[in-house]
Motif scaffolding. Structure first.
Motif, PDB file in Angstrom:
ATOM      1  N   PRO A 151      -5.917  23.406  27.057  1.00 47.28           N
ATOM      2  CA  PRO A 151      -7.326  23.518  26.645  1.00 47.28           C
ATOM      3  C   PRO A 151      -7.774  24.976  26.677  1.00 47.28           C
ATOM      4  CG  PRO A 151      -7.179  22.746  28.903  1.00 47.28           C
ATOM      5  CD  PRO A 151      -5.767  22.808  28.397  1.00 47.28           C
ATOM      6  N   LEU A 184     -10.322  26.899  27.446  1.00 50.12           N
ATOM      7  CA  LEU A 184     -11.605  26.793  28.140  1.00 50.12           C
ATOM      8  C   LEU A 184     -11.923  27.988  29.034  1.00 50.12           C
ATOM      9  CD1 LEU A 184     -11.408  23.036  29.174  1.00 50.12           C
ATOM     10  CD2 LEU A 184     -12.971  24.035  27.491  1.00 50.12           C
ATOM     11  N   GLU A 197     -19.803  23.469  28.278  1.00 47.19           N
ATOM     12  CA  GLU A 197     -18.574  22.869  27.744  1.00 47.19           C
ATOM     13  C   GLU A 197     -17.510  22.767  28.829  1.00 47.19           C
ATOM     14  OE1 GLU A 197     -15.104  23.842  24.412  1.00 47.19           O
ATOM     15  OE2 GLU A 197     -17.010  24.937  24.357  1.00 47.19           O
ATOM     16  N   GLU A 249     -15.924  19.223  30.526  1.00 46.62           N
ATOM     17  CA  GLU A 249     -14.492  18.929  30.576  1.00 46.62           C
ATOM     18  C   GLU A 249     -14.045  18.612  31.999  1.00 46.62           C
ATOM     19  OE1 GLU A 249     -10.284  18.857  29.674  1.00 46.62           O
ATOM     20  OE2 GLU A 249     -12.076  18.645  28.421  1.00 46.62           O
ATOM     21  N   GLU A 279     -15.283  15.218  33.129  1.00 49.55           N
ATOM     22  CA  GLU A 279     -14.513  14.154  32.485  1.00 49.55           C
ATOM     23  C   GLU A 279     -13.171  13.949  33.179  1.00 49.55           C
ATOM     24  OE1 GLU A 279     -12.651  12.954  28.117  1.00 49.55           O
ATOM     25  OE2 GLU A 279     -14.002  14.669  28.308  1.00 49.55           O
ATOM     26  N   LEU A 280     -12.542  15.045  33.621  1.00 48.11           N
ATOM     27  CA  LEU A 280     -11.267  14.931  34.329  1.00 48.11           C
ATOM     28  C   LEU A 280     -11.445  14.223  35.671  1.00 48.11           C
ATOM     29  CD1 LEU A 280      -9.614  18.426  33.714  1.00 48.11           C
ATOM     30  CD2 LEU A 280      -8.884  16.221  32.762  1.00 48.11           C
ATOM     31  N   TYR A 313      -7.447  28.749  34.200  1.00 47.82           N
ATOM     32  CA  TYR A 313      -7.294  28.355  32.797  1.00 47.82           C
ATOM     33  C   TYR A 313      -6.793  29.522  31.952  1.00 47.82           C
ATOM     34  CZ  TYR A 313      -9.395  23.691  33.086  1.00 47.82           C
ATOM     35  OH  TYR A 313      -9.638  22.361  33.352  1.00 47.82           O
ATOM     36  N   ASP A 339      -5.217  12.253  27.406  1.00 44.65           N
ATOM     37  CA  ASP A 339      -4.502  13.341  26.750  1.00 44.65           C
ATOM     38  C   ASP A 339      -3.094  13.562  27.287  1.00 44.65           C
ATOM     39  OD1 ASP A 339      -6.697  13.968  25.099  1.00 44.65           O
ATOM     40  OD2 ASP A 339      -7.633  15.092  26.726  1.00 44.65           O
TER      41      ASP A 339
END
Length: 260
Positions: A139, A141, A148, A152, A155-156, A181, A212
């Motif tokens: 990703p 990111l 954003e 993410e 959500e993880l 990241y 994913d």
């Protein structure tokens, strides 16, 4: 090597690894490597799950917890070089690695470097929540807008999800996450040829609800070893290992017993 990170072997080891559970005369050391933005405390729940006689250590990457003021690693090579220096003297007893997400790649690269540069060989390598070399999720990111990036991360899931609801706490933890990241965006995993494969049993774990991450991507870890390889899934998403810690640790040590 960063001058802040030099010193005696014991100092380097204690800086880079936090002892979660000590053992007076360990028969095995399990070294754990956390996810992007993660810290050694992520594994403190494992303290009462590991068998007697096992010493449990967790890597403490720079720029978090007790190393909050240390500059983060900019590349995987830099991170692994320092971890290699800090861990090479821990092999006076059998050693196994467990790495989750980013930590899976760290554990793999470190195992390879320790073998090539110091002749150290693991008893077992356990990778979790990440596709094998060349199949990693990437990703973009590191420089994403805060909204954003936080979306993410929420959500993880995982233990940090609640942290992101507090603006002050977000300000403390997001720089380390962005740095990790960025490191992953720069990282090109080594895909070994037959001669450079590890002589170490490898087990790859993942949560079957992670959108994913597919079984075939996880199975790509088979390319790193000429020894035994297994894949096992658990119920849950990327951070399946939080709720499944007991079952995961039980499975891990059952495989180590079979390997010995």
């Amino acid at each position: 090597m960063n001058p802040q990170k030099t010193g005696t072997s014991q100092t380097a080891t204690s800086r880079w690894f936090r002892t979660i559970r000590s053992a007076p005369a360990p028969g095995l050391r399990l070294l754990c490597f956390p996810h992007a933005g993660g810290n050694a405390s992520f594994f403190r729940g494992w303290k009462d799950l590991v068998p007697n006689g096992v010493e449990l250590l967790a890597a403490q990457y720079p720029a978090r917890e007790s190393r909050f003021l240390d500059a983060p690693a900019e590349t995987m090579d830099e991170l692994v070089a320092d971890l290699s220096h800090a861990s090479r003297d821990l092999f006076n007893v059998p050693v196994a690695f467990f790495g989750h997400s980013m930590g899976a790649s760290v554990a793999y690269e470190l195992a390879t470097r320790l073998r090539e540069e110091h002749g150290r060989t693991l008893t077992g390598l356990f990778v979790s929540g990440r596709g094998g070399p060349g199949r990693e999720r990437r990703p973009a990111l590191a420089d994403a807008p805060e909204e954003e990036l936080v979306a993410e991360l929420v959500e993880l899931g995982g233990t940090q999800a609640e942290v992101f609801r507090d603006a002050a706490l977000r300000e403390l933890v997001l720089p380390a996450i962005r740095a990790d990241y960025r490191l992953l965006e720069r990282y090109d995993a080594r895909i070994p040829d037959e001669e450079s494969r590890l002589d170490v049993p490898v087990v790859a774990y993942y949560g079957n609800g992670e959108a994913d991450l597919e079984h075939d991507s996880v199975a790509a870890w088979s390319a790193i070893t000429r020894s035994g390889f297994h894949v096992r899934s658990f119920e849950g998403g990327h951070f399946y290992l939080v709720e499944e810690a007991g079952s995961l640790v039980k499975d891990l040590f059952s495989r180590l017993r079979m390997a010995n």
